[in-house]
Design an enzyme around this catalytic site. Structure first.
Site, PDB file in Angstrom:
ATOM      1  N   ASP A 125      -0.677  65.763 -31.382  1.00  0.00           N
ATOM      2  CA  ASP A 125       0.754  65.917 -31.093  1.00  0.00           C
ATOM      3  C   ASP A 125       1.248  64.706 -30.316  1.00  0.00           C
ATOM      4  O   ASP A 125       0.469  64.046 -29.623  1.00  0.00           O
ATOM      5  CB  ASP A 125       1.011  67.142 -30.204  1.00  0.00           C
ATOM      6  CG  ASP A 125       0.492  68.424 -30.814  1.00  0.00           C
ATOM      7  OD1 ASP A 125       0.383  68.484 -32.036  1.00  0.00           O
ATOM      8  OD2 ASP A 125       0.197  69.347 -30.024  1.00  0.00           O
TER       9      ASP A 125
HETATM   10  N1  URA Z   1      -4.276  71.093 -30.618  1.00  0.00           N
HETATM   11  C1  URA Z   1      -3.005  70.946 -30.219  1.00  0.00           C
HETATM   12  O1  URA Z   1      -2.343  71.929 -29.878  1.00  0.00           O
HETATM   13  N2  URA Z   1      -2.476  69.716 -30.190  1.00  0.00           N
HETATM   14  C2  URA Z   1      -3.149  68.610 -30.507  1.00  0.00           C
HETATM   15  O2  URA Z   1      -2.606  67.504 -30.459  1.00  0.00           O
HETATM   16  C3  URA Z   1      -4.483  68.765 -30.923  1.00  0.00           C
HETATM   17  C4  URA Z   1      -5.021  70.018 -30.971  1.00  0.00           C
END
Ligand code: URA
Length: 235
Positions: free
Chosen positions: A102
């Site tokens: 993310d």
């Molecule tokens: N899980 C998440 O919620 N975000 C990420 O970036 C990676 C794994």
């Protein structure tokens, strides 16, 4: 493959642009001897303005993704590709992120132009462990370790329960979570499922690979040894 095409595929420009580089005498061999577009030479010996060519297809690299960068080639705002040499975004085959983090997640991100390798890393059956460090908004309740390990936790709007995951409690609001699959926003949704909220999230490891001394925003190419290390840990 013709040299012009090879060099264009590495992102140095269109084939026309590369023809011009030859005409201008900027493409030479290792001894500085000017090369011509129809010369048949090993790309490893080719220099552009005296510098060796970028690595050929088959690249794997590790980036320490900072918070605030998106794993996309064309989103608005900061992109992980902005942290790499500009040419890398123009390569063919394309250099893709191996899965995504993310925008607000930092840590270990792999990129490759090798489709088979990418598949081998993200395929569910590889079960390569991914290790995340999470800071939470609320104190842990106490049942999260057992619930995450149970193999029965069902995320909202999903039909298949999550695979067992290992949660290591590091403090009332800090935990390390090891996953063996990669569902959309998985870590954030797992903590949301137990009434919590992830404040910061950082990926520490994929398989046997960690970031080592790589600072946020830095990257490095991975050779044979690192690839073996990556796959040295599974399950
Ligand atoms: N899980 C998440 O919620 N975000 C990420 O970036 C990676 C794994």
């Amino acid at each position: 493959m013709k040299l012009v095409k090879h060099i264009a595929n590495l992102g140095y420009g269109s084939r026309k642009d590369v023809q011009w580089l030859f005409r201008e005498g900027r493409i030479t061999d290792a001894d500085g001897e000017v090369l011509y577009a129809d010369d048949n030479v090993d790309p490893a010996t080719v220099r552009i303005d005296g510098a060796p060519l970028d690595p050929p297809p088959g690249m794997l690299l590790m980036l320490h993704k900072p918070v605030g960068y998106t794993c996309s080639t064309k989103d608005q705002g900061r992109l992980v590709y902005d942290l790499l040499p500009a040419r890398y975004r123009l390569r063919s085959p394309a250099l893709s992120t191996v899965g995504r983090l993310d925008r607000d997640t930092s840590g270990l991100l792999l990129l490759t132009d090798d489709g088979q390798l990418l598949h081998r890393i993200i395929a569910p059956k590889s079960k390569l462990p991914k290790v995340y460090l999470a800071q939470l908004a609320q104190d842990l309740r106490g049942d999260e370790v057992a619930l995450f390990a149970s193999g029965t936790l069902l995320l909202e709007s999903e039909q298949t329960p999550l695979l067992p995951a290992e949660l290591e409690v590091l403090g009332p609001r800090e935990a390390r979570l090891t996953l063996h699959e990669g569902r959309y926003h998985q870590v954030r949704r797992m903590f949301a499922a137990v009434g919590n909220h992830v404040v910061t999230l950082h990926r520490e490891r994929i398989g046997g690979l960690g970031l080592g001394s790589l600072e946020a925003g830095q990257w490095r190419p991975l050779g044979e040894e690192a690839r073996n290390t990556l796959f040295s840990v599974s399950e």
